[in-house]
Design a protein around this motif. Sequence first.
Motif, PDB file in Angstrom:
ATOM      1  N   HIS A  43     -25.961  63.821 -32.903  1.00 36.61           N
ATOM      2  CA  HIS A  43     -27.364  63.961 -32.499  1.00 36.61           C
ATOM      3  C   HIS A  43     -27.536  65.401 -32.023  1.00 36.61           C
ATOM      4  O   HIS A  43     -27.150  65.736 -30.901  1.00 36.61           O
ATOM      5  CB  HIS A  43     -27.710  62.961 -31.402  1.00 36.61           C
ATOM      6  CG  HIS A  43     -27.547  61.535 -31.819  1.00 36.61           C
ATOM      7  ND1 HIS A  43     -26.316  60.912 -31.821  1.00 36.61           N
ATOM      8  CD2 HIS A  43     -28.446  60.628 -32.280  1.00 36.61           C
ATOM      9  CE1 HIS A  43     -26.467  59.662 -32.252  1.00 36.61           C
ATOM     10  NE2 HIS A  43     -27.742  59.473 -32.534  1.00 36.61           N
ATOM     11  N   HIS A  69     -27.047  60.020 -25.440  1.00 35.84           N
ATOM     12  CA  HIS A  69     -26.310  60.184 -26.698  1.00 35.84           C
ATOM     13  C   HIS A  69     -26.433  61.598 -27.268  1.00 35.84           C
ATOM     14  O   HIS A  69     -25.592  62.013 -28.055  1.00 35.84           O
ATOM     15  CB  HIS A  69     -26.837  59.183 -27.729  1.00 35.84           C
ATOM     16  CG  HIS A  69     -28.316  59.316 -27.974  1.00 35.84           C
ATOM     17  ND1 HIS A  69     -29.248  58.705 -27.163  1.00 35.84           N
ATOM     18  CD2 HIS A  69     -29.021  60.005 -28.901  1.00 35.84           C
ATOM     19  CE1 HIS A  69     -30.453  58.993 -27.592  1.00 35.84           C
ATOM     20  NE2 HIS A  69     -30.347  59.789 -28.647  1.00 35.84           N
ATOM     21  N   THR A  71     -25.648  64.786 -26.653  1.00 34.85           N
ATOM     22  CA  THR A  71     -24.746  65.264 -25.608  1.00 34.85           C
ATOM     23  C   THR A  71     -24.361  66.734 -25.671  1.00 34.85           C
ATOM     24  O   THR A  71     -24.016  67.316 -24.647  1.00 34.85           O
ATOM     25  CB  THR A  71     -23.420  64.477 -25.697  1.00 34.85           C
ATOM     26  OG1 THR A  71     -22.890  64.665 -27.031  1.00 34.85           O
ATOM     27  CG2 THR A  71     -23.612  63.019 -25.477  1.00 34.85           C
ATOM     28  N   MET A 104     -20.916  61.091 -28.978  1.00 34.30           N
ATOM     29  CA  MET A 104     -21.830  60.493 -28.000  1.00 34.30           C
ATOM     30  C   MET A 104     -21.186  60.180 -26.660  1.00 34.30           C
ATOM     31  O   MET A 104     -21.866  59.691 -25.756  1.00 34.30           O
ATOM     32  CB  MET A 104     -22.443  59.213 -28.580  1.00 34.30           C
ATOM     33  CG  MET A 104     -23.365  59.470 -29.763  1.00 34.30           C
ATOM     34  SD  MET A 104     -24.301  58.016 -30.250  1.00 34.30           S
ATOM     35  CE  MET A 104     -23.017  57.033 -31.041  1.00 34.30           C
ATOM     36  N   ALA A 118     -24.119  56.190 -25.128  1.00 28.01           N
ATOM     37  CA  ALA A 118     -24.928  55.976 -26.329  1.00 28.01           C
ATOM     38  C   ALA A 118     -26.002  54.926 -26.104  1.00 28.01           C
ATOM     39  O   ALA A 118     -26.903  54.775 -26.923  1.00 28.01           O
ATOM     40  CB  ALA A 118     -24.029  55.561 -27.489  1.00 28.01           C
TER      41      ALA A 118
END
Length: 321
Positions: A43, A69, A71, A104, A118
């Motif tokens: 992500h 999540h 991060t 995550m 997450a």
Amino acid sequence: MQSLGAHDRAFCVELFRRMLRIRRIEEEIERRYHQDQMKTPIHLVIGQEATAVGCCAALRATDLAYSSHRTHGVYLAKGGDLRGMLSEMHCRANGCAGSRGGSMHLIDFSVGMAGTSAIVAGSVPLATGAALAAKMQRADRVIAVFFGEAATEEGVVSECLNFAALRKLPIVFFCENNFYSVQSPMAPRQAPRQLDRWAEAHAMPAMRLDGMNVLDVFAAATQAVARAKKAEGPTFIEARVYRYRAHGGAGDDSKTGYRPIAEREAWEKFDPVESFYALLNLNRKAMEDEIRREILEAFEHALNSADPTEEDLYRHVYAVG
């Protein structure tokens, strides 16, 4: 409009370097992701660098940060080890979570990166508990927890805000409002509301600010951390930001239709890295070269690191003693 104001130029250059470093790391992760060597969902925080850098610049190494999540930005801004992060994403034994967490679930207690989750809003009760522990231990420690606007729809966040206000806990609730929960905007899910006003209803100060402006973020975080240090209780910060890439994975998913391409392009005019660079009148070639070398060396380190062994599988299953 951004301005350096009374800030020391060297400090501003360092903030820019941190944002640029995160941006280049994320871009290299994105370039390599299709190779399928990183065995983890990702992500990316491209577009949201100012929130992590601005807030973490107000924290000390002994203060703790928790994240959602998404991060990478918080982990790197808090001082996390790039080699450890990339080794973790490549599932190597020397990853910052021992190959157990992936992208995550990053952690590095040596710099106060206490953990990520997450689960939507999953880190908020953990951070609130850490703030309670800090108060009970009379420790000189502030807790900051990062989460998206969708987390405010989870009941546990309201419970944590109420508990933190009731106990005057040393915690900063930092909401990165990027307007979309995966591909769903808030409007179809919630009646119109202002998150800062919603947080104020839990008996704490709340601020809404431009999350694309690193100095605005730093100023708000500094104020919130100061309150926490003086035992005045929690603060809620809503930083409005925009992610330029997909919710998850590499690339931009605007073409799927959930957000207008023109909307994303309009937000690019407020790029937190490039707009801040424009204020500095800086030759950044040497900085770019140094960051590039670090990134390439870190990827090489991760790819050449050892895989976890079967014997290691049983570690951390049971508590020792």
